[in-house]
Design a protein around this motif. Structure first.
Motif, PDB file in Angstrom:
ATOM      1  N   LEU A  50     -13.096   2.594  -5.500  1.00 35.25           N
ATOM      2  CA  LEU A  50     -12.327   2.495  -7.106  1.00 35.25           C
ATOM      3  C   LEU A  50     -11.343   1.357  -7.052  1.00 35.25           C
ATOM      4  N   ILE A  51     -11.734   0.425  -7.910  1.00 33.58           N
ATOM      5  CA  ILE A  51     -10.675  -0.627  -7.806  1.00 33.58           C
ATOM      6  C   ILE A  51     -10.114  -0.680  -9.290  1.00 33.58           C
ATOM      7  N   SER A  52      -9.031  -1.385  -9.531  1.00 37.76           N
ATOM      8  CA  SER A  52      -8.210  -1.188 -10.735  1.00 37.76           C
ATOM      9  C   SER A  52      -8.626  -2.357 -11.399  1.00 37.76           C
ATOM     10  N   PHE A  94      -4.579   7.228  -1.534  1.00 36.85           N
ATOM     11  CA  PHE A  94      -4.112   6.314  -1.295  1.00 36.85           C
ATOM     12  C   PHE A  94      -4.343   5.007  -2.030  1.00 36.85           C
ATOM     13  N   THR A  95      -3.432   4.005  -2.249  1.00 37.32           N
ATOM     14  CA  THR A  95      -3.807   2.761  -2.833  1.00 37.32           C
ATOM     15  C   THR A  95      -3.359   1.645  -2.020  1.00 37.32           C
ATOM     16  N   PHE A  96      -3.915   0.527  -2.088  1.00 38.51           N
ATOM     17  CA  PHE A  96      -3.469  -0.667  -1.312  1.00 38.51           C
ATOM     18  C   PHE A  96      -3.896  -1.918  -2.251  1.00 38.51           C
ATOM     19  N   SER A  97      -3.313  -2.797  -1.990  1.00 42.71           N
ATOM     20  CA  SER A  97      -3.685  -4.186  -2.937  1.00 42.71           C
ATOM     21  C   SER A  97      -3.989  -5.245  -2.022  1.00 42.71           C
ATOM     22  N   GLY A 136       0.896  -1.033  -0.001  1.00 46.85           N
ATOM     23  CA  GLY A 136       0.012   0.049  -0.027  1.00 46.85           C
ATOM     24  C   GLY A 136       0.905   1.069  -0.020  1.00 46.85           C
ATOM     25  N   VAL A 155      -6.796  -7.552  -6.784  1.00 52.83           N
ATOM     26  CA  VAL A 155      -6.998  -6.206  -7.377  1.00 52.83           C
ATOM     27  C   VAL A 155      -6.434  -4.969  -6.286  1.00 52.83           C
ATOM     28  N   MET A 156      -6.275  -3.926  -7.011  1.00 49.65           N
ATOM     29  CA  MET A 156      -5.718  -2.826  -6.360  1.00 49.65           C
ATOM     30  C   MET A 156      -6.906  -1.645  -5.921  1.00 49.65           C
ATOM     31  N   LEU A 157      -7.002  -1.239  -4.723  1.00 49.90           N
ATOM     32  CA  LEU A 157      -7.916  -0.348  -4.531  1.00 49.90           C
ATOM     33  C   LEU A 157      -7.377   1.047  -4.360  1.00 49.90           C
ATOM     34  N   SER A 158      -8.355   1.833  -4.689  1.00 48.82           N
ATOM     35  CA  SER A 158      -7.692   3.184  -4.475  1.00 48.82           C
ATOM     36  C   SER A 158      -8.779   4.293  -3.918  1.00 48.82           C
ATOM     37  N   GLY A 159      -8.361   5.278  -3.237  1.00 43.92           N
ATOM     38  CA  GLY A 159      -9.228   6.170  -2.520  1.00 43.92           C
ATOM     39  C   GLY A 159      -8.786   7.322  -2.257  1.00 43.92           C
TER      40      GLY A 159
END
Lengths: 458, 442
Positions: free
Chosen positions: A454-456, A381-384, A374, A403-407
């Motif tokens: 939001l996910i990639s 921020f992002t975290f996977s 992350g 997935v990678m999540l972002s916020g």
């Protein structure tokens, strides 16, 4: 000469507003398996020191391996601070008061990794590697086991002298499966304070990781976009660390008036079910200690209560400059670096929901577990996740590619709409900041649910 | 400590025929600015020594220390560890003729703290004169280091290097939007005014382009332009992991069995060149005493060769490519030096031409968390711009990109003529691609 008298002698007659000396000894052992065999086994011992001096608000810092002539290191750091201060008109040294302590802190030991033979450590790693390779379809594996001890003697011009030792053990295991150019991996990362036991009894977890890696080759990737996600306690811990923890480190705020306006005490960030805490005084975790690297006693600091910002993390300088109390969060990864404001163990407190309550009513969502990593850049921020599963009609279904999540801090926390009551802990993480990485940290959280996350794509 | 090196090698060699000593020492000075003001000033001295042996059973032992008093213990400890060590797939090399490459500029470490401070002040003043509400952080450092490698086969080589680095970050907060932009350079010689000015100007351009925040389009058919910095962050980590000898030796690289095959667009040629003079990665030999040489990773889209150290070379049955690099506390592992990609057909200032609506990728947040080994990339755009009708019209936020390097670099529209230096250790062009997935938070 003892470290105590070396440090006291070096600080005698100093001319700084404040000065501190740290002398460290460390020993580490690391085993790395790559593929079917052991790749590297390595023992490293270190010895070094650092001096930090403050004059009129400017800091001079020196680090060294050669411990001879400490008084001249103190002089050099002080002179550098003074020359820097000459260009900073009107600044003064401001450090929060901390009562001087003289203490010797023994390491927390559950099962001392230093007393386990290399024979036993390699036997166990071999055994886990065999389990990975029993799974058909595995093309490679990585097993890392490491333990290290760090013994620090710290003295400052306020009269504090502390000797403190910590022993850490970490283990990372991952398995890779390949189909043509498609390579998938799965694994886990764990850590413990003073406990070799973390490396024992992992058979089931290892087998499951190998199976998961192979399974991922068949898993479908998701299309990027916004979805409802449920985070397991491990990933939710990474979430609170990334999404909130970094912005509560006061060194981001204390000289930044605009950020102070955004991160003011009393600001509401989300629902009443949001309660965040950080603290090294939580016993027995990897981010736990009795004193930080400025000699300040550790604490448990409420950051958010009922969705409202109520606290932040401090060094002595950021505490003084914001008029808040020091929290014991000034940490240095080793003598090559000055202490800076860091998290320790960061928690989301339990809510009232159950995991089933979180699933209820989710028509098309993703259950994300485990972590790859992350990162934070201010409010972004992002975290996977290490694992991801579709949720349909309130049920966890097939695995999809992780997935990678972002916020964004100001939106995502408001979208956390449920917090479960099943807190779990994770201690496999290492945090990076200002070139100091990996710093041992812990996290703890129950399952949480985030709407419109939001996910990639993958 | 110089005399100790031979002594240690003698001790280790008498116990084992095959031994190697690696010693480093370095000095570094730096000044840091925080919130537009000088804040910290520091100096560090470091030294350490590592011993590696191949024991009678052909197993590797390795141990290191930064504690001078423990050097004598190294032999016993390394010996004990070798019992559990990996099987050596190599012999220590004999002495070679090494190519010559410039790695030192004597002027670098002579730069004074006052000069570093005055550089910082003028760089920050230049930003503040146009953006008075900005908060700048900067870090300047100079360093000078030496290393020496000796082995029982007669190698005794020393390598010196100097470097000067300058990093600058600018933060601008408006409402709840926090813009954070950084840039920097590492040189063998001193960072001079033109270099510093170039960085300040790049930062100013990005700040000007960030004034509007606009919605990014989402989908898979959007033209995505990568600046050299964006290209470096997005593509090189997953791509280079496939060429890394460790992943090749274990079989987890997707390039296994595909050497000599055309896998990328034919305009793509990527080389690792340790002999390029005066870069922070320039070197005549690697940290195992193997002469350096340039390596073609990709030539006209065809995958060339992996980068190997002695051990991984032995594992895959080849010679070391001279890429064994290490810190004093770790065993050597395969590593790149100065990675360059050749320019293409489009003038740099024409790269935006004809883009009706697209995204420019500059800085990434969270790259490297995904499945890099498989060539996947995905990240949040910490700095990205919206392009309309060939012009940057504003910044995009809360936008993620994802894809696979082997697919995307086969779907290249344009490559700029002139590569640009990135962080001192890369030289890369601008690249316009299609097929990258863009996901946007509404």
């Amino acid at each position: 000469m003892t470290y105590q008298s070396l440090i006291e002698d070096a600080l005698t007659g100093h001319t700084a507003d404040y000065c501190e000396v740290r002398l460290e000894e460390s020993d580490s052992t690391r085993l790395t398996y790559r593929g079917k065999s052991l790749d590297d086994i390595n023992m490293t011992s270190g010895k070094g020191g650092a001096v930090r001096a403050c004059v009129n608000g400017s800091w001079g810092f020196a680090s060294f391996n050669d411990l001879a002539d400490l008084p001249s290191r103190v002089k050099a750091a002080t002179n550098q601070a003074r020359s820097l201060a000459s260009g900073n008109n009107g600044e003064t040294t401001m450090l929060a008061e901390v009562e001087p302590h003289v203490d010797i802190v023994e390491p927390v030991i559950v099962k001392d990794p230093r007393e386990i033979s290399l024979n036993e450590k390699t036997r166990l790693a071999d055994h886990y590697n065999d389990i990975v390779w029993k799974q058909p379809g595995i093309v490679s594996s990585d097993i890392i086991y490491g333990d290290n001890s760090r013994k620090v003697a710290f003295g400052n011009t306020d009269g504090t002298y502390i000797e403190q030792e910590v022993v850490h053990a970490i283990c990372r295991i991952s398995a890779q499966a390949r189909d043509g150019a498609d390579v998938q991996q799965a694994g886990f990362s764990i850590g413990a304070l003073g406990d070799y036991g973390l490396f024992e009894g992992l058979d089931e977890q290892v087998a499951e990781a190998a199976e998961r890696a192979v399974g991922l080759l068949k898993a479908k990737p998701l299309t990027g976009g916004q979805r409802t996600v449920i985070l397991d306690p491990v990933l939710a811990g990474v979430f609170v660390h990334e999404a909130f923890g970094h912005l509560s480190e006061a060194d981001n705020v204390y000289e930044n008036d605009k950020l102070k306006e955004l991160m003011y005490m009393g600001r509401k960030f989300g629902g009443d079910h949001l309660n965040f805490t950080d603290g090294a005084a939580q016993p027995g975790m990897r981010g736990s200690y009795k004193y930080d690297d400025e000699g300040t006693p550790s604490a448990l600091t409420p950051l958010v209560r009922d969705g409202v910002l109520v606290g932040r993390l401090h060094s002595r300088e950021t505490a003084a400059k914001t008029g808040e109390a020091p929290t014991g969060n000034a940490r240095a990864i080793n003598y090559r670096f000055p202490p800076i404001v860091r998290m320790t163990n960061t928690f989301i407190e339990n809510g009232e929901a159950t995991f089933d309550d979180l699933l209820e009513g989710v028509e098309d969502g993703v259950y994300v577990k485990n972590w790859y990593g992350g990162m934070t850049q201010h409010e972004m921020f992002t975290f996977s996740s290490g694992e991801a599963y579709m949720i349909r009609n309130g049920e966890v279904q097939e695995a999809v590619r992780p997935v990678m999540l972002s916020g964004n801090l100001f939106e995502t926390l408001e979208n956390v709409d449920a917090v479960a009551n099943d807190r779990g802990f994770n201690q496999g993480g290492g945090c990076g900041k200002g070139g100091q990485m990996p710093l041992p940290v812990g996290t703890g959280s129950p399952h949480i649910r985030i709407r419109n996350c939001l996910i990639s794509g993958a | 400590m110089a005399a100790n090196h031979e002594h240690l090698l003698d001790l280790a060699t008498s116990a084992h025929k095959n031994a190697e000593v690696f010693a480093v020492s370095s000095e570094r000075r730096h000044v840091e600015f925080e919130a537009n003001r000088p804040k910290n000033i520091g100096q560090s001295q470091s030294s350490g020594i590592a011993l590696r042996i191949i024991n009678g059973d052909g197993r590797i032992g390795f141990s290191s220390t930064t504690d001078e008093d423990k050097i004598d213990e190294l032999v016993d400890r390394t010996n004990a560890l070798s019992e559990f060590g990996a099987e050596a797939k190599f012999q220590f090399p004999t002495a070679s003729d090494y190519p010559s490459v410039e790695t030192v500029d004597d002027a670098t470490y002579s730069v004074t703290d006052d000069q570093l401070l005055s550089f910082g002040r003028s760089a920050i003043d230049a930003i503040l004169s146009e953006f008075p509400e900005a908060l700048c952080a900067a870090d300047f450092s100079v360093s000078s280091g030496q290393q020496r490698l000796l082995n029982s086969k007669g190698v005794d080589v020393a390598h010196s290097h100097t470097s000067c680095s300058f990093y600058m970050g600018v933060e601008l907060i408006r409402g709840t939007d926090m813009l954070s932009i950084w840039d920097g350079i590492v040189l063998t010689g001193p960072v001079d005014e033109p270099n510093a000015d170039r960085i300040v100007n790049r930062l100013l351009t990005k700040l000007r382009n960030s004034q509007n925040i606009l919605d990014a389009p989402s989908g898979k058919d959007i033209p995505v332009l990568f600046s050299p910095v964006g290209f470096n962050g997005t593509f090189l980590p997953p791509l280079l992991s496939g060429f890394n000898g460790k992943n090749v030796a274990t079989g987890s690289s997707p390039l296994i069995d595909r050497w000599g095959e055309k896998m990328l667009d034919e305009r793509i040629s990527i080389t690792d060149d340790p002999l390029h003079p005066m870069t922070p990665a320039s070197r005549a030999m690697d940290d195992e005493g193997i002469p350096s040489r340039p390596l073609d990773f990709v030539r006209n889209g065809v995958v060339g060769e992996p980068f190997l150290d002695l051990q991984t070379a032995g594992e895959v049955g080849q010679d070391s490519t001279g890429c064994g690099m290490r810190s004093v506390a770790t065993t050597p592992s395969p590593s790149t030096s100065y990675v360059t990609m050749e320019g293409g057909e489009t003038p740099n200032d024409a790269m935006f031409d004809g883009i009706k609506q697209g995204i420019l990728v500059e800085q990434l947040l969270g790259a490297g968390q995904g499945n890099e080994l498989g060539g996947d990339f995905r990240a949040n755009l910490s700095l990205g711009f919206l392009i309309e009708d060939g012009e940057i019209v504003g910044r995009v936020k809360d936008t993620m990109i994802s894809g696979n390097v082997y697919e995307t670099l086969n779907n290249v529209d344009k490559i700029s003529e002139q590569p640009e230096t990135v962080w001192g250790t890369r030289s890369l062009p601008w690249v316009l691609t299609r097929g990258v997935e863009v996901a946007v938070s509404q």
